[in-house]
Design a protein around this motif. Sequence first.
Motif, PDB file in Angstrom:
ATOM      1  N   GLN A 191      66.533   6.296  80.721  1.00  0.00           N
ATOM      2  CA  GLN A 191      65.089   6.179  80.543  1.00  0.00           C
ATOM      3  C   GLN A 191      64.395   6.702  81.787  1.00  0.00           C
ATOM      4  O   GLN A 191      64.595   6.176  82.890  1.00  0.00           O
ATOM      5  CB  GLN A 191      64.685   4.733  80.273  1.00  0.00           C
TER       6      GLN A 191
ATOM      7  N   ARG B 101      63.569   5.187  76.010  1.00  0.00           N
ATOM      8  CA  ARG B 101      64.998   5.166  76.284  1.00  0.00           C
ATOM      9  C   ARG B 101      65.681   6.121  75.310  1.00  0.00           C
ATOM     10  O   ARG B 101      65.434   6.077  74.113  1.00  0.00           O
ATOM     11  CB  ARG B 101      65.539   3.758  76.133  1.00  0.00           C
TER      12      ARG B 101
ATOM     13  N   TRP C   4      69.284   2.909  70.289  1.00  0.00           N
ATOM     14  CA  TRP C   4      69.517   1.769  71.177  1.00  0.00           C
ATOM     15  C   TRP C   4      69.561   0.458  70.378  1.00  0.00           C
ATOM     16  O   TRP C   4      70.117  -0.536  70.825  1.00  0.00           O
ATOM     17  CB  TRP C   4      68.446   1.707  72.271  1.00  0.00           C
TER      18      TRP C   4
END
Length: 122
Positions: free
Chosen positions: A39, A45, A106
Amino acid sequence: QVQLVESGGGLVQAGGSLRLSCAASGRTYSRYVMGWFRQAPGKEREFVAFISWSGGRTDYADSVQGRFTISRDNAKITVYLQMNSLKPEDTAVYYCAAGGRYGRSWLEYDYWGQGTQVTVSS
């Protein structure tokens, strides 16, 4: 439960190399897919790479394909990210993650490390 601790970040010139390590603890570590994300300031991210529990399957973001290599040593309960030919745009906080299935999101990962800063100067 899996605890993850990253290390190996730092400042490097463009074209240089770094190797990140992620030390894991937890009895079921070897069953998890392990991933690296990063990130940058002001950005979301993003996925970098993942590796299967056996190490037989890996996947990389297009932006790092051919430059980064993910590996794991289950005996040492550690996953690595070898980063070569680094570019200024690789500058970010790099996170190690563990999850139960393969994925580039993620959201697929349940456990996260605290992150390690990588800065690439031009």
